[in-house]
Design a protein around this motif. Structure first.
Motif, mmCIF file in Angstrom:
data_model
loop_
_atom_site.group_PDB
_atom_site.id
_atom_site.type_symbol
_atom_site.label_atom_id
_atom_site.label_comp_id
_atom_site.label_asym_id
_atom_site.label_seq_id
_atom_site.Cartn_x
_atom_site.Cartn_y
_atom_site.Cartn_z
ATOM 1 N N SER A 174 28.048 6.756 22.951
ATOM 2 C CA SER A 174 26.780 6.530 24.225
ATOM 3 C C SER A 174 26.584 5.128 24.223
ATOM 4 C CB SER A 174 25.626 7.547 23.586
ATOM 5 O OG SER A 174 24.523 7.505 24.438
ATOM 6 N N ALA A 175 25.979 5.072 25.687
ATOM 7 C CA ALA A 175 25.679 3.743 26.256
ATOM 8 C C ALA A 175 24.394 3.943 26.851
ATOM 9 C CB ALA A 175 26.928 3.146 26.809
ATOM 10 N N ALA A 176 23.683 2.664 27.061
ATOM 11 C CA ALA A 176 22.281 2.585 27.815
ATOM 12 C C ALA A 176 22.249 1.071 28.194
ATOM 13 C CB ALA A 176 21.241 2.838 27.005
ATOM 14 N N CYS A 177 21.917 1.040 29.563
ATOM 15 C CA CYS A 177 21.746 -0.367 30.078
ATOM 16 C C CYS A 177 20.513 -0.365 30.821
ATOM 17 C CB CYS A 177 22.572 -0.449 31.445
ATOM 18 S SG CYS A 177 24.524 -0.406 30.708
ATOM 19 N N THR A 178 19.704 -1.813 30.496
ATOM 20 C CA THR A 178 18.463 -1.950 30.775
ATOM 21 C C THR A 178 18.234 -3.059 31.884
ATOM 22 O OG1 THR A 178 18.033 -3.529 29.046
ATOM 23 C CG2 THR A 178 17.404 -1.210 28.452
ATOM 24 N N ALA A 179 19.544 -3.605 31.979
ATOM 25 C CA ALA A 179 19.537 -4.418 33.251
ATOM 26 C C ALA A 179 21.053 -4.657 33.575
ATOM 27 C CB ALA A 179 19.006 -5.957 32.901
ATOM 28 N N ARG A 180 21.618 -5.471 34.632
ATOM 29 C CA ARG A 180 22.923 -5.666 34.968
ATOM 30 C C ARG A 180 23.157 -6.666 33.705
ATOM 31 N NH1 ARG A 180 25.818 -5.032 39.671
ATOM 32 N NH2 ARG A 180 23.870 -4.285 40.710
ATOM 33 N N SER A 181 24.527 -6.331 33.243
ATOM 34 C CA SER A 181 25.291 -7.123 32.297
ATOM 35 C C SER A 181 24.130 -7.091 31.081
ATOM 36 C CB SER A 181 25.468 -8.468 32.627
ATOM 37 O OG SER A 181 26.293 -8.544 33.924
ATOM 38 N N SER A 182 23.484 -6.112 30.702
ATOM 39 C CA SER A 182 22.644 -6.037 29.443
ATOM 40 C C SER A 182 22.752 -4.380 29.053
ATOM 41 C CB SER A 182 21.154 -6.403 29.544
ATOM 42 O OG SER A 182 20.617 -6.443 28.388
ATOM 43 N N CYS A 183 23.636 -4.118 28.088
ATOM 44 C CA CYS A 183 23.745 -2.761 27.585
ATOM 45 C C CYS A 183 23.878 -2.742 26.040
ATOM 46 C CB CYS A 183 24.963 -2.432 28.273
ATOM 47 S SG CYS A 183 25.183 -2.169 29.793
ATOM 48 N N TRP A 184 23.551 -1.574 25.493
ATOM 49 C CA TRP A 184 23.583 -1.065 24.064
ATOM 50 C C TRP A 184 24.606 -0.076 24.070
ATOM 51 C CZ3 TRP A 184 22.390 -3.405 19.744
ATOM 52 C CH2 TRP A 184 21.278 -4.303 19.555
ATOM 53 N N SER A 185 25.342 0.273 23.021
ATOM 54 C CA SER A 185 26.354 1.307 22.897
ATOM 55 C C SER A 185 26.289 1.596 21.317
ATOM 56 C CB SER A 185 27.811 1.119 23.232
ATOM 57 O OG SER A 185 28.430 2.045 23.183
ATOM 58 N N VAL A 186 26.401 2.935 20.950
ATOM 59 C CA VAL A 186 26.438 3.280 19.698
ATOM 60 C C VAL A 186 27.379 4.325 19.300
ATOM 61 C CG1 VAL A 186 23.672 2.823 19.369
ATOM 62 C CG2 VAL A 186 24.572 5.021 20.043
ATOM 63 N N GLY A 187 27.741 4.173 17.932
ATOM 64 C CA GLY A 187 28.672 5.139 17.445
ATOM 65 C C GLY A 187 29.021 4.913 16.180
ATOM 66 N N SER A 188 30.245 4.991 15.707
ATOM 67 C CA SER A 188 30.728 4.720 14.189
ATOM 68 C C SER A 188 31.764 4.091 14.054
ATOM 69 C CB SER A 188 30.714 6.215 13.432
ATOM 70 O OG SER A 188 31.813 6.670 14.006
ATOM 71 N N TYR A 189 32.134 3.497 12.791
ATOM 72 C CA TYR A 189 33.211 2.842 12.573
ATOM 73 C C TYR A 189 33.386 3.435 11.149
ATOM 74 C CZ TYR A 189 30.593 -0.730 9.765
ATOM 75 O OH TYR A 189 29.901 -1.413 8.790
ATOM 76 N N ASP A 190 34.908 3.377 10.735
ATOM 77 C CA ASP A 190 35.233 3.655 9.287
ATOM 78 C C ASP A 190 36.000 2.596 8.489
ATOM 79 O OD1 ASP A 190 38.339 4.155 9.396
ATOM 80 O OD2 ASP A 190 37.548 5.199 11.402
ATOM 81 N N HIS A 191 35.863 2.845 7.085
ATOM 82 C CA HIS A 191 36.698 2.059 6.004
ATOM 83 C C HIS A 191 37.507 2.938 5.320
ATOM 84 C CE1 HIS A 191 35.485 -1.960 7.012
ATOM 85 N NE2 HIS A 191 34.254 -1.743 6.787
ATOM 86 N N PHE A 192 38.694 2.825 5.146
ATOM 87 C CA PHE A 192 39.472 3.451 4.225
ATOM 88 C C PHE A 192 39.316 3.130 2.968
ATOM 89 C CE2 PHE A 192 43.105 4.155 1.660
ATOM 90 C CZ PHE A 192 43.524 5.294 1.781
ATOM 91 N N GLU A 193 38.788 4.173 1.857
ATOM 92 C CA GLU A 193 38.368 3.762 0.584
ATOM 93 C C GLU A 193 39.018 4.624 -0.437
ATOM 94 O OE1 GLU A 193 34.132 4.177 0.360
ATOM 95 O OE2 GLU A 193 33.893 2.761 1.960
ATOM 96 N N ALA A 194 39.862 4.122 -1.410
ATOM 97 C CA ALA A 194 40.623 4.888 -2.524
ATOM 98 C C ALA A 194 39.788 6.150 -3.047
ATOM 99 C CB ALA A 194 40.782 3.850 -3.552
#
Length: 269
Positions: A174-194
């Motif tokens: 998902s993303a949201a912009c509050t001005a031109r060239s000013s935005c946030w985006s959220v999600g997830s990242y993962d790490h491989f773990e034994a």
């Protein structure tokens, strides 16, 4: 509220709406996909202030391969975007549909991972104005090794920006912009773990000008096989006030989470 079911209503049929956006109180769009003859096809529903009806949705991919929409936004009554992906025999490709006030049409967008044995998925889209939009998702060899993708529309065409890289795999939902060239985006990242599992972590990235930067966020989820935390949706009333929501895992199962940006940091308060 009663809505159309383009895929039918008998046993085995399904209809799934993923996103909704309103240009006004009497002009809204919902986007998703429906099972048509055994294959997922784009669906678009329109609200005119009184009722919802089905609209004709382009299908950029073959009618024998899936076409799915996951995000929609409207900058005005005559300027809306819907994004997702469609499959081919060799890959999954980004798709973007544009509404000009009269009809929806398919628009060419970049495919950051290429177009052979890869995935390009767009999950969310937002517009600060009719000539300034951001679409986010993931692209790569597979969902565990993909990187986040962020495409920007300048009023004429879509082009790639480069999200901050974090973890083994990254997805922006998902993303949201509050001005031109000013935005946030959220999600997830993962790490491989034994020995053989991934743990997922909240991800929040900020665009200032032309550069994305990853920001620190709380990570309430427990580690374990496919456990962790993920942010799925975002809204920013202003540059110093944002909410990101999603879920995180604990021993008893997954629970809701909400993080707030106060202009300086993300927190659970």
């Amino acid at each position: 509220v009663k809505v159309p079911q383009p895929g039918g209503k008998i046993a085995g049929d399904y209809n799934e709406l993923e996103a909704v956006a309103c240009a006004s109180g009497t002009e809204c769009w919902a986007a998703g996909f429906a099972d048509v003859s055994g294959v997922d096809q784009n669906e678009l529903l329109r609200f005119n202030g009184k009722k919802w009806s089905s609209a004709k949705a382009p299908q950029p991919g073959s009618t024998s391969d899936p076409n799915e929409l996951y995000g929609v936004t409207c900058a005005s009554k005559s300027s809306c975007w819907a994004v997702g992906y469609f499959s081919t025999p060799s890959s999954a490709e980004n798709q973007a549909l544009r509404f000009n006030g009269k009809k929806w049409s398919s628009v060419t967008v970049p495919q950051p991972a290429g177009m052979a044995s890869v995935i390009n998925y767009l999950y969310g889209v937002t517009c600060y104005s009719t000539s300034d939009c951001m679409a986010v998702g993931e692209a790569g060899a597979n969902i565990f090794e993909a990187g986040g993708e962020a495409l920007r529309f300048n009023g004429k065409k879509w082009s790639q920006t480069k999200p901050a890289e974090k973890g083994d795999g990254e997805a922006l939902f998902s993303a949201a912009c509050t001005a031109r060239s000013s935005c946030w985006s959220v999600g997830s990242y993962d790490h491989f773990e034994a020995p053989f599992f991934f743990t997922f972590y909240n991800l929040a990235e900020r665009l200032k000008g032309h550069k994305w930067t990853a920001h620190s966020t709380p990570q309430p989820g427990t580690h374990g096989a496919f456990g962790g935390s993920s942010l799925n949706a975002l809204a920013c009333p202003s540059a110093s006030d944002c909410w990101a929501v999603g879920d995180y895992s604990r021993k008893s199962g997954n629970v809701n989470e909400a993080l707030r940006w106060n202009g300086k940091k993300w927190s659970t308060k």
